[in-house]
Design a protein around this motif. Structure first.
Motif, PDB file in Angstrom:
ATOM      1  N   LYS A   1      -0.116 -12.411  96.236  1.00 43.63           N
ATOM      2  CA  LYS A   1       0.314 -11.948  94.912  1.00 43.63           C
ATOM      3  C   LYS A   1       1.829 -12.028  94.740  1.00 43.63           C
ATOM      4  O   LYS A   1       2.358 -11.669  93.683  1.00 43.63           O
ATOM      5  N   GLY A   2       2.524 -12.470  95.783  1.00 43.45           N
ATOM      6  CA  GLY A   2       3.967 -12.615  95.691  1.00 43.45           C
ATOM      7  C   GLY A   2       4.766 -11.402  96.102  1.00 43.45           C
ATOM      8  O   GLY A   2       5.987 -11.346  95.883  1.00 43.45           O
ATOM      9  N   VAL A   3       4.101 -10.407  96.707  1.00 42.89           N
ATOM     10  CA  VAL A   3       4.809  -9.219  97.184  1.00 42.89           C
ATOM     11  C   VAL A   3       5.734  -9.625  98.338  1.00 42.89           C
ATOM     12  O   VAL A   3       5.305 -10.302  99.274  1.00 42.89           O
ATOM     13  N   LYS A   4       6.986  -9.183  98.266  1.00 43.92           N
ATOM     14  CA  LYS A   4       7.968  -9.548  99.282  1.00 43.92           C
ATOM     15  C   LYS A   4       8.420  -8.371 100.142  1.00 43.92           C
ATOM     16  O   LYS A   4       8.690  -8.534 101.324  1.00 43.92           O
ATOM     17  N   LYS A   5       8.503  -7.187  99.533  1.00 39.96           N
ATOM     18  CA  LYS A   5       9.035  -6.035 100.247  1.00 39.96           C
ATOM     19  C   LYS A   5       8.036  -4.890 100.245  1.00 39.96           C
ATOM     20  O   LYS A   5       7.592  -4.451  99.179  1.00 39.96           O
TER      21      LYS A   5
ATOM     22  N   TYR B   1      -9.035  -3.778 105.855  1.00 42.79           N
ATOM     23  CA  TYR B   1      -8.188  -3.831 107.034  1.00 42.79           C
ATOM     24  C   TYR B   1      -6.736  -4.062 106.611  1.00 42.79           C
ATOM     25  O   TYR B   1      -6.462  -4.762 105.630  1.00 42.79           O
ATOM     26  N   THR B   2      -5.817  -3.510 107.373  1.00 44.11           N
ATOM     27  CA  THR B   2      -4.392  -3.676 107.060  1.00 44.11           C
ATOM     28  C   THR B   2      -4.000  -5.141 107.036  1.00 44.11           C
ATOM     29  O   THR B   2      -3.277  -5.597 106.143  1.00 44.11           O
ATOM     30  N   SER B   3      -4.493  -5.907 107.998  1.00 43.77           N
ATOM     31  CA  SER B   3      -4.165  -7.329 108.057  1.00 43.77           C
ATOM     32  C   SER B   3      -4.627  -8.051 106.804  1.00 43.77           C
ATOM     33  O   SER B   3      -3.887  -8.864 106.224  1.00 43.77           O
ATOM     34  N   ASP B   4      -5.863  -7.775 106.354  1.00 40.60           N
ATOM     35  CA  ASP B   4      -6.372  -8.417 105.132  1.00 40.60           C
ATOM     36  C   ASP B   4      -5.546  -8.010 103.917  1.00 40.60           C
ATOM     37  O   ASP B   4      -5.292  -8.829 103.018  1.00 40.60           O
ATOM     38  N   THR B   5      -5.141  -6.741 103.874  1.00 39.60           N
ATOM     39  CA  THR B   5      -4.332  -6.262 102.753  1.00 39.60           C
ATOM     40  C   THR B   5      -2.993  -6.981 102.711  1.00 39.60           C
ATOM     41  O   THR B   5      -2.501  -7.336 101.632  1.00 39.60           O
ATOM     42  N   LEU B   6      -2.392  -7.221 103.880  1.00 40.83           N
ATOM     43  CA  LEU B   6      -1.134  -7.954 103.926  1.00 40.83           C
ATOM     44  C   LEU B   6      -1.303  -9.363 103.361  1.00 40.83           C
ATOM     45  O   LEU B   6      -0.435  -9.861 102.624  1.00 40.83           O
ATOM     46  N   HIS B   7      -2.413 -10.006 103.690  1.00 42.96           N
ATOM     47  CA  HIS B   7      -2.685 -11.354 103.175  1.00 42.96           C
ATOM     48  C   HIS B   7      -2.812 -11.327 101.658  1.00 42.96           C
ATOM     49  O   HIS B   7      -2.255 -12.204 100.961  1.00 42.96           O
ATOM     50  N   GLU B   8      -3.543 -10.362 101.137  1.00 46.72           N
ATOM     51  CA  GLU B   8      -3.740 -10.270  99.691  1.00 46.72           C
ATOM     52  C   GLU B   8      -2.429 -10.004  98.959  1.00 46.72           C
ATOM     53  O   GLU B   8      -2.148 -10.598  97.912  1.00 46.72           O
ATOM     54  N   LEU B   9      -1.614  -9.109  99.512  1.00 49.52           N
ATOM     55  CA  LEU B   9      -0.341  -8.795  98.870  1.00 49.52           C
ATOM     56  C   LEU B   9       0.602  -9.990  98.902  1.00 49.52           C
ATOM     57  O   LEU B   9       1.316 -10.263  97.924  1.00 49.52           O
ATOM     58  N   ALA B  10       0.599 -10.715 100.016  1.00 42.34           N
ATOM     59  CA  ALA B  10       1.464 -11.895 100.117  1.00 42.34           C
ATOM     60  C   ALA B  10       1.062 -12.948  99.091  1.00 42.34           C
ATOM     61  O   ALA B  10       1.921 -13.600  98.479  1.00 42.34           O
TER      62      ALA B  10
ATOM     63  N   GLY C   1       5.024 -15.217 104.180  1.00 37.62           N
ATOM     64  CA  GLY C   1       5.979 -15.385 103.095  1.00 37.62           C
ATOM     65  C   GLY C   1       6.659 -14.104 102.659  1.00 37.62           C
ATOM     66  O   GLY C   1       7.522 -14.126 101.774  1.00 37.62           O
ATOM     67  N   GLY C   2       6.266 -12.978 103.256  1.00 39.25           N
ATOM     68  CA  GLY C   2       6.925 -11.719 102.942  1.00 39.25           C
ATOM     69  C   GLY C   2       8.319 -11.676 103.540  1.00 39.25           C
ATOM     70  O   GLY C   2       8.662 -12.471 104.420  1.00 39.25           O
ATOM     71  N   GLU C   3       9.122 -10.724 103.075  1.00 34.89           N
ATOM     72  CA  GLU C   3      10.502 -10.646 103.536  1.00 34.89           C
ATOM     73  C   GLU C   3      10.809  -9.382 104.322  1.00 34.89           C
ATOM     74  O   GLU C   3      11.626  -9.413 105.241  1.00 34.89           O
ATOM     75  N   GLN C   4      10.173  -8.279 103.991  1.00 37.55           N
ATOM     76  CA  GLN C   4      10.602  -7.014 104.590  1.00 37.55           C
ATOM     77  C   GLN C   4       9.437  -6.039 104.697  1.00 37.55           C
ATOM     78  O   GLN C   4       8.662  -5.871 103.756  1.00 37.55           O
ATOM     79  N   VAL C   5       9.317  -5.405 105.853  1.00 39.80           N
ATOM     80  CA  VAL C   5       8.379  -4.301 106.067  1.00 39.80           C
ATOM     81  C   VAL C   5       9.192  -3.137 106.613  1.00 39.80           C
ATOM     82  O   VAL C   5       9.773  -3.225 107.699  1.00 39.80           O
TER      83      VAL C   5
ATOM     84  N   GLU D   1       4.072  -5.967 114.932  1.00 33.04           N
ATOM     85  CA  GLU D   1       2.937  -6.869 114.757  1.00 33.04           C
ATOM     86  C   GLU D   1       2.672  -7.190 113.287  1.00 33.04           C
ATOM     87  O   GLU D   1       2.624  -8.360 112.878  1.00 33.04           O
ATOM     88  N   TYR D   2       2.488  -6.147 112.466  1.00 31.87           N
ATOM     89  CA  TYR D   2       2.185  -6.386 111.057  1.00 31.87           C
ATOM     90  C   TYR D   2       3.400  -6.922 110.303  1.00 31.87           C
ATOM     91  O   TYR D   2       3.265  -7.719 109.369  1.00 31.87           O
ATOM     92  N   ALA D   3       4.599  -6.505 110.703  1.00 34.67           N
ATOM     93  CA  ALA D   3       5.806  -7.023 110.058  1.00 34.67           C
ATOM     94  C   ALA D   3       5.939  -8.523 110.287  1.00 34.67           C
ATOM     95  O   ALA D   3       6.240  -9.294 109.356  1.00 34.67           O
ATOM     96  N   ASP D   4       5.688  -8.960 111.525  1.00 31.93           N
ATOM     97  CA  ASP D   4       5.749 -10.395 111.829  1.00 31.93           C
ATOM     98  C   ASP D   4       4.672 -11.161 111.063  1.00 31.93           C
ATOM     99  O   ASP D   4       4.926 -12.267 110.548  1.00 31.93           O
ATOM    100  N   GLU D   5       3.481 -10.577 110.982  1.00 33.55           N
ATOM    101  CA  GLU D   5       2.388 -11.237 110.267  1.00 33.55           C
ATOM    102  C   GLU D   5       2.731 -11.393 108.789  1.00 33.55           C
ATOM    103  O   GLU D   5       2.510 -12.454 108.194  1.00 33.55           O
TER     104      GLU D   5
END
Length: 341
Positions: A280-284, A269-278, A315-319, A306-310
């Motif tokens: 790992k320290g992914v910011k942008k 799921y996109t939401s789970d992927t965002l969590h995993e990337l965050a 801890g991410g910075e930019q979508v 929605e996903y940008a706010d999540e």
């Protein structure tokens, strides 16, 4: 001498409410979710869930979201770009062709478009679903509806359908061109986010009923194009765009958004992927949504808001969202090629 019959082209998009009001959104969601190819359960179960549970809860919320993307002048973004695609394709094809636009759900309906085309005594009709990847719930539903309605015709022009064009080189090149507006090296990771489907629908394309797909698809489908596997085609699209941009496999991920209910949908799921990337320290992040050929609520709100706010809350910075194909002249050239071939 009789005037030569025209060749018809029918572009079909998913659909949009007539207005961003709760009653119109309710009608749109009801027609959409009551399609047995979309919600493939029994009629009674579908009726109870759609009309008794899902639509009453979602219609007011969705209407509020539609209002945020609705333009005071041009209205629905999906309708605006779809009409532009129709008009630009008509201009490119010339008077020998007649191009109509229809929405699978709501207006202009496939039925109304076919009534116009029937009266023209066409030489041929080419149906182009505006979905690069084949799924029974999208392209399959369009083909099903067209065939159902055309059964009543007393004459039949030469009829053909575009089933999928997931890895069309020119189309993928347009997506890559749009991404090139940004400096790819400025982003930590690239995301390809596609509209999701219930996992059970992956296996239903096998008429024997023996195909049992795992939640995230089999490894072979991820690596090779399968003409009737939606997940396989999403990975194929991603590979084609990534190749245009020179991206290594480590630089991008494929994921699926817009799941509904508790039944398993295609993963990750996109939401789970965002969590995993965050984690790992992914910011942008630079995000593609290549299941859509026109910007719509899924790209303009679900991803960009929605996903940008999540992601930022994690801890991410930019979508940054890569714009869809919309009215790009090269995309119109792709549609023209589909109409002519």
């Amino acid at each position: 001498m009789n005037k030569r019959a025209k060749k018809g082209v029918l572009l079909v998009q998913l659909g949009t409410p007539d207005t961003p009001t709760t009653p119109d959104v309710r009608r749109y969601l009801t027609e959409f979710l009551m399609d047995p190819r979309v919600m493939d359960i029994s009629y009674l179960g579908r009726t109870f869930l759609v009309k008794g549970v899902i639509v009453p809860k979602r219609a007011p919320r969705s209407a509020a979201t539609y209002k945020t993307i609705w333009d005071a002048t041009t209205g629905s973004p999906l309708m605006y770009y779809s009409e532009l695609q129709r008009d630009l394709l008509q201009n490119s094809l010339g008077e020998e062709y007649h191009v109509e636009l229809a929405m699978r759900y709501q207006n202009p309906s496939i039925e109304s478009a076919l009534k116009k085309l029937e009266g023209m005594m066409l030489e041929s009709l080419r149906v182009i679903p505006l979905f690069p990847q084949y799924a029974s719930a999208t392209t399959g539903s369009i083909i099903d509806r067209v065939m159902e309605l055309m059964r009543k015709w007393q004459y039949f022009p030469e009829l053909s359908f575009i089933s999928n064009y997931c890895d069309d080189e020119q189309m993928c090149g347009v997506y890559a061109k749009h991404a090139s507006k940004y400096n790819i090296d400025d982003f930590d990771h690239i995301l390809f986010s596609y509209h999701g489907l219930p996992v059970r629908q992956l296996g239903k394309v096998d008429p024997t009923g023996e195909l049992n797909c795992p939640d995230s698809g089999c490894e072979r489908c991820k690596a090779e194009k399968n003409s009737f596997c939606y997940l396989s085609q999403c990975y194929s699209t991603s590979r084609a765009i990534a190749a245009k941009l020179g991206l290594s496999e480590e630089r991008y991920s494929v994921c699926f958004q817009s799941r509904l209910g508790k039944t398993p949908w295609i993963q990750p799921y996109t939401s789970d992927t965002l969590h995993e990337l965050a984690k790992k320290g992914v910011k942008k992040l630079l995000v593609f949504s290549p299941a859509f050929v026109a910007d719509c609520i899924e790209t303009l709100d679900e991803i960009q808001v929605e996903y940008a706010d999540e992601f930022k809350a994690l801890g991410g910075e930019q979508v940054t969202m890569v714009e869809s194909l919309n009215d790009d002249p090269e995309w119109i050239d792709v549609l023209k090629r589909f109409a002519l071939n």
